[in-house]
Structures are given as C-alpha cells and as structure tokens.
Design a protein around this motif. Sequence first.
Motif, PDB file in Angstrom:
ATOM      1  N   UNK A 317       0.818  -1.211   0.000  1.00 34.13           N
ATOM      2  CA  UNK A 317       0.000   0.000   0.000  1.00 34.13           C
ATOM      3  C   UNK A 317       0.854   1.265   0.000  1.00 34.13           C
ATOM      4  N   UNK A 318       2.076   1.178   0.506  1.00 34.82           N
ATOM      5  CA  UNK A 318       2.953   2.348   0.549  1.00 34.82           C
ATOM      6  C   UNK A 318       3.511   2.699  -0.830  1.00 34.82           C
ATOM      7  N   UNK A 319       3.299   1.831  -1.805  1.00 37.72           N
ATOM      8  CA  UNK A 319       3.750   2.125  -3.165  1.00 37.72           C
ATOM      9  C   UNK A 319       2.721   2.847  -4.009  1.00 37.72           C
ATOM     10  N   UNK A 320       1.499   3.000  -3.488  1.00 40.86           N
ATOM     11  CA  UNK A 320       0.458   3.689  -4.248  1.00 40.86           C
ATOM     12  C   UNK A 320       0.352   5.133  -3.766  1.00 40.86           C
ATOM     13  N   UNK A 321       0.616   6.074  -4.668  1.00 47.60           N
ATOM     14  CA  UNK A 321       0.591   7.497  -4.322  1.00 47.60           C
ATOM     15  C   UNK A 321      -0.710   8.103  -4.839  1.00 47.60           C
ATOM     16  N   UNK A 322      -1.755   8.051  -4.015  1.00 49.67           N
ATOM     17  CA  UNK A 322      -3.056   8.577  -4.422  1.00 49.67           C
ATOM     18  C   UNK A 322      -2.998  10.076  -4.697  1.00 49.67           C
ATOM     19  N   UNK A 323      -2.306  10.797  -3.854  1.00 53.65           N
ATOM     20  CA  UNK A 323      -2.290  12.257  -3.993  1.00 53.65           C
ATOM     21  C   UNK A 323      -1.694  12.673  -5.334  1.00 53.65           C
ATOM     22  N   UNK A 331      -7.513  15.261 -12.045  1.00 57.68           N
ATOM     23  CA  UNK A 331      -7.929  16.656 -12.010  1.00 57.68           C
ATOM     24  C   UNK A 331      -8.533  17.034 -10.658  1.00 57.68           C
ATOM     25  N   UNK A 332      -8.037  16.390  -9.595  1.00 58.31           N
ATOM     26  CA  UNK A 332      -8.462  16.710  -8.234  1.00 58.31           C
ATOM     27  C   UNK A 332      -9.907  16.378  -7.925  1.00 58.31           C
ATOM     28  N   UNK A 333     -10.521  15.469  -8.693  1.00 59.98           N
ATOM     29  CA  UNK A 333     -11.955  15.210  -8.566  1.00 59.98           C
ATOM     30  C   UNK A 333     -12.304  14.204  -7.464  1.00 59.98           C
ATOM     31  N   UNK A 334     -11.323  13.487  -6.926  1.00 60.59           N
ATOM     32  CA  UNK A 334     -11.640  12.365  -6.056  1.00 60.59           C
ATOM     33  C   UNK A 334     -11.228  12.612  -4.607  1.00 60.59           C
ATOM     34  N   UNK A 335     -11.879  11.842  -3.727  1.00 61.53           N
ATOM     35  CA  UNK A 335     -11.553  11.812  -2.304  1.00 61.53           C
ATOM     36  C   UNK A 335     -11.045  10.417  -1.977  1.00 61.53           C
ATOM     37  N   UNK A 336     -10.070  10.335  -1.102  1.00 56.89           N
ATOM     38  CA  UNK A 336      -9.484   9.028  -0.755  1.00 56.89           C
ATOM     39  C   UNK A 336     -10.481   8.208   0.065  1.00 56.89           C
ATOM     40  N   UNK A 545      -8.655   2.982  -2.855  1.00 60.99           N
ATOM     41  CA  UNK A 545      -8.471   3.950  -3.934  1.00 60.99           C
ATOM     42  C   UNK A 545      -9.255   5.228  -3.646  1.00 60.99           C
ATOM     43  N   UNK A 546     -10.371   5.481  -4.289  1.00 60.45           N
ATOM     44  CA  UNK A 546     -10.993   6.799  -4.246  1.00 60.45           C
ATOM     45  C   UNK A 546     -12.477   6.702  -4.540  1.00 60.45           C
TER      46      UNK A 546
END
Length: 579
Positions: A317-323, A331-336, A545-546
């Motif tokens: 999980x530390x390899x996934x950079x959601x931000x 385009x900044x549309x999602x929330x974690x 994910x989001x």
Amino acid sequence: MALHAAEAVHGLAMHGDPKYGPDFKHFDYVNPDAPKGGTLRLSIVANGYDSLNPFVLKGVSAAGLQTYAYDSLLTESADEPFTMYGLIAKSVETPEDRSYVTFHLRPEARFSDGEPITAEDVAYTFHLLIDKGHPFFRSYYAEVKDVKVLDKYTVRFDFGDTQNRELPLILGQMPILPKHYWEKHDFEESGLTIPVSSGPYTIEKFDAGRSITYKRNPDYWAQDLPVNVGRNNFDEVRYDYYSDDTVALEAFKAGNYDFRLESSAKNWATGYTGDALSSGKIIKEAIHHGRPVGMQAFAMNSRRFPFDNPKVREALAYGFDFNWANQNLFYGQYTRTQSFFENSDLASSGLPKGEELKLLEPYRDQLPPEVFNKEYHPPSTTNGTSLRDNLRTAITLLRDAGFEIRDGKMVEKSSGRPLKFEIMIFQKTFERVILPFKKNLAKLGIEVDVRQVDTSQYIRRLRSFDFDMVVSSFPQSDSPGNEQRDYWHSSNADEPGSRNILGVNSPVVDDLVAKVIQAPDRQALVDRTHALDRVLLWGHYVIPQWYPAVDRVAYRNKLARPSNTPKNGIDLSRWWVKP
C-alpha cells in the motif's frame, strides 16, 4: 416452534417504521405525471454476453435483465436506509422477533405470458435458486429453515432460532420465476432462449453479444401500483455493447446512445467537447448523492503468495501514491477512500470506544494491536510525508515479513522466491493508474505484470479466484446485512463464484458478520459495522483507492428527470423522454 402474533402490513423497515403510510400514492422522488413513451438507448463496455439467465454461475448474462425483466415480492424505496413496500406481495407479515415471514400475494399478479404468479412459484423460485442458482443465493438465504405454501396466494418462510432481522426483507428482494416454465427448461444451462419473466419489460430482440432491447409490457399488471407510479416510463430500453470505453464515448457524442454515467475523471474533465455539447444537445451534470460508496481498491488474493502474508499486503500500500494520481490524472476530482463503508455513518473513525470497544475486546489477542490504538488511514503523501518516506516504510515491513533485496530483486529470504505478481484488468483505461504504482514498486525490487484480458476471461478467472491482484469494488448500502457473509465469511473463501474474492478467512470476521446481521436496532448496527470495518481495514486485504461524491452524468436533451434526487442518487427508472 411457537407462533407469534403478527399483523399484515403494506411495508417493512429494517429498523423503525416505514416513511410511507398504507395509503401513499407514490414515492416523493418521482414525477407522478411523467409521460410514457420513447426509447432509452444505453451502452455497456464489455466483450458481449452469452446468456439470458442472470441467476446462474455459468455464462455472462446480458445487461439489464434483473433491472427490467424481473419483479420481486417487495420493492425498496430510495430515500430510506432499508424499507420495502409491496409489489408482487400486497402485504407482508412478520412478528417482532422476525422468526418467520408470510407474504400475501396479489391475485392480479402475472408473468409475462399472462399466467398468474402464485405461492407455488415463490416456493419453487426459492428452491431453484438454492439448488441450481449462483452460489450467492445459497449464502444469502442460508438461515431460511423452511418454506410453506399456505394457500394459492400465501407463502411462509420460517427462520428457526436466528436473530437475523433482515431476512424478511432479503426474501422480499427475491426475483420471482415461473414454475410452469422452468420445469420444462434446464435452469443451469445458460443460453439465449428468451425466458418467461415477471417484470415491467420483456426482451423484444437481441443480437447475441452486441445488443439487447427491452420492450415495456403493455399488459404489465403492476404499472399503476403506488410503488410504480412515475417509473418505467420508456417504451423501449436498448443496450449496445462496446469493447472499448474510448469508442463508447465517441459513440455517445455522435448520438448513438442517450445516457452516460461517467467513471473516468479524465473523460469528465477533457472528453466532453464538440457541437453536441456546445449546442445543448448533450447536458452534462454532476449530481450530488448521499449513499454509501463502499470500497474501490486494489484487491489482493490472500489465498496465494505473496498476499498470504499481511505484512506484505500492508507494505504494498505504501507504493500507491493517491495524492499524485489525484492531481496528475484525476484533475483533483476524487476523495481518498478510508473505509469499507465510506460516505456513511457506518464508516469507522477515531479509536474504538463504548459499545464498539466492548464488541472488539474479546478478540484482542486475535487482532493487530493497531485495531485498538491507532486510527486507520491508508498511506499518503500529505503532511510532509514523501513517496520516498513511504517506500522506506515498505522496505521495513517487507524485512519484517521475511524478505530482502538480492541483486536488485525483492525475494523471500527462506526460499529465494521473488516478490512478483500480476495485476489483471479488463479496461485499458486503468493502465494509467497502475503503471505509476508498478513503477514505484519497481524501486523496491518488486516486479509487477499488468495483464489485460477480455471481459469473459476476467469473469471466469475472478469466479475461480485465479488472479493475484485486481481492481475491484465492494458496494454497500445504508443497511448492511446478509451480503456481508458473501463478501467476507470464511465459508465463502473457497466457494467458486462467491464475492469473497479477497479470501478473507477469519473467525473474528465471521463472528462480527453474524453480529451485523443480527443487529436488533440501528445503533447496534452502526456499532457492529464500525467494528467489522475496523478489523477488515487492519487486515490489509486491499489498497484503498478513491470515490466521487457526485454522479457524473451526461445525457441527450430529449431526456428529463425529477427535480429532486433521493439519497441513493441517479435511477433511470424515474426518467422519461420529453414529449
């Protein structure tokens, strides 16, 4: 078993009383004067279908079958947590302890061939789904002990000693199938013979694997029932199949279908251009909803190496950079996403306390200490934490799990087996999310293969648990219950076709699932779901994910919808074609 006095009622709530009284005329979120007529053209991105039976494991069924072609005993309202009202059944009868349920059918109820729907059909459907249907049904109805036909239009289900308050509602959701038809046909054999059905629409025509068209049944017996007023407004509903979403979007803009629920942030931000939009022929809206969104995630198959080790699952999980992905891809549309019950009061937060802590305390020795002393948040690159910091944490966790780097590859110390796995997808659009994740893991010496397969192969492999990692979702409602058994219970961990694709096999989870199902009131349901959510999160079965807090829809201006949207969001059965 002693009988309990019960009163036949028009509707039944999971907890408390129904919102709508026995004399209600229609749901608040419909237009009772919506005109009937026209055609709704829809799309689906998939590699076709080979079955018109959505109730069996074999084959891939056509889109829309359960939505349009089948009715159930009761139907759910969209502006209550979980309340159902009479459809095929005119009333439902269950005692306070919900140890049984009796359905009183409407004598006017008919199948698509005009034959009456009777109690015999209900009992036959139950046994058919249990004995020959998808394994989901055996799990869903597991606590039903007996079914009795009391007379032509009355059927009773007994539940024994269970405390499952949801069972009467669960049985109310059961699609009703015609005994006189299926006694003469092979239910388990998926095929393309148009069956006799029970819903407001019938299959008018189909082009196997390419399209299917439903026609509103002019003789549909229930069209004027309060639960159906303002609904089922289209004369025809047609699905066209597309093998690629990019092609599907272009087809929409060209006018080849009418409605699109957009799942891609990139498409939403950049893809809706052209004359059809600038001229107003296509309307684009972001419609807010209040429904639980569940969990969308990288889902790991804990049955197999390397995901059988929870520390490995945690490390990945530390390899996934959601931000990074949200800013550069979405385009900044999602929330974690941070809960299996995200966007609802059922999502756990903070540390366990009160009744939730009492629920978890007996399992303390069987659970990670973090369940009790740390609030769950998926790894993030915010608040001064960099991706490099997260990858260092991942290496520490992998060392604790018995791995080390040799010649640039992460391997298991004891066996020398490399830490490598495959991510299986069927939509090419997910590659742009997965490839940065793959690149980050490569820095840890972890090899990731991305394999795109067609829809049919994807479904087959998922059903047989023949995968390492997939992108999957676990939808939830405001009233979780029996479906949690299919998602997480150990009895379904090795049941082909079950929704326990993660391979969750935990006595603690089993106990908590049972407690959620048996919750006596709303507050108990919330507390018990919080506890289940927390244990699943700290099991590290997924990499969250989001989610979007809106339904992103685009539709041709020939369509109209009611002005008020219920908590559950978009429901096309309430829309209509403008005269």
